[in-house]
Design a protein around this motif. Sequence first.
Motif, PDB file in Angstrom:
ATOM      1  N   TRP A  34       0.849  -1.387  -0.257  1.00 32.37           N
ATOM      2  CA  TRP A  34      -0.266  -0.075   0.089  1.00 32.37           C
ATOM      3  C   TRP A  34       1.163   0.999   0.449  1.00 32.37           C
ATOM      4  O   TRP A  34       1.768   1.381   0.973  1.00 32.37           O
ATOM      5  N   ASN A  35       0.738   1.923  -0.879  1.00 29.58           N
ATOM      6  CA  ASN A  35       1.103   3.207  -0.722  1.00 29.58           C
ATOM      7  C   ASN A  35       1.057   4.145   0.055  1.00 29.58           C
ATOM      8  O   ASN A  35      -0.287   4.467   0.212  1.00 29.58           O
ATOM      9  N   ALA A  36       1.759   5.085   1.162  1.00 33.16           N
ATOM     10  CA  ALA A  36       1.391   5.651   1.811  1.00 33.16           C
ATOM     11  C   ALA A  36       2.741   6.886   1.806  1.00 33.16           C
ATOM     12  O   ALA A  36       3.900   6.372   1.580  1.00 33.16           O
ATOM     13  N   PRO A  37       2.107   8.208   1.406  1.00 38.72           N
ATOM     14  CA  PRO A  37       2.959   9.041   1.554  1.00 38.72           C
ATOM     15  C   PRO A  37       4.427   9.647   3.464  1.00 38.72           C
ATOM     16  O   PRO A  37       5.309   9.369   2.678  1.00 38.72           O
ATOM     17  N   GLU A  38       3.376   8.622   4.660  1.00 43.30           N
ATOM     18  CA  GLU A  38       4.059   8.638   5.346  1.00 43.30           C
ATOM     19  C   GLU A  38       3.477   7.654   6.233  1.00 43.30           C
ATOM     20  O   GLU A  38       2.963   7.517   7.245  1.00 43.30           O
ATOM     21  N   PRO A  39       4.311   6.573   5.724  1.00 43.15           N
ATOM     22  CA  PRO A  39       3.908   5.347   6.389  1.00 43.15           C
ATOM     23  C   PRO A  39       3.663   5.301   7.661  1.00 43.15           C
ATOM     24  O   PRO A  39       2.944   4.442   8.516  1.00 43.15           O
ATOM     25  N   ALA A  40       4.836   5.664   8.851  1.00 42.21           N
ATOM     26  CA  ALA A  40       4.537   5.443  10.421  1.00 42.21           C
ATOM     27  C   ALA A  40       3.108   6.422  10.905  1.00 42.21           C
ATOM     28  O   ALA A  40       2.722   5.728  11.696  1.00 42.21           O
ATOM     29  N   ALA A  41       2.982   7.523  10.075  1.00 44.43           N
ATOM     30  CA  ALA A  41       1.549   8.125  10.219  1.00 44.43           C
ATOM     31  C   ALA A  41       0.436   7.374   9.850  1.00 44.43           C
ATOM     32  O   ALA A  41      -0.690   6.874  11.089  1.00 44.43           O
TER      33      ALA A  41
END
Length: 73
Positions: A34-41
């Motif tokens: 899954w593409n996420a701009p900020e994986p941690a957030a």
Amino acid sequence: MKKSTRALVGMIGLDLVVIIGAWWMVEQTRSGAWNAPEPAASITMITTTAGMIVGVVTAVLLLAFVVHRRAGN
């Protein structure tokens, strides 16, 4: 099966579904599927939401358990 027992079994089942779903979404985010701009957030949002859902489900179904148990069901 008594109504109070059904409430406990339902609580455990719904909690497990939410926890397994959250774990799956976190793993998808970590692996990059899954593409996420900020994986941690994104992971923080997933775990926070899952925690709130588990808390609400547990509170409601424990209340149902107590009410049914007092009624003798």
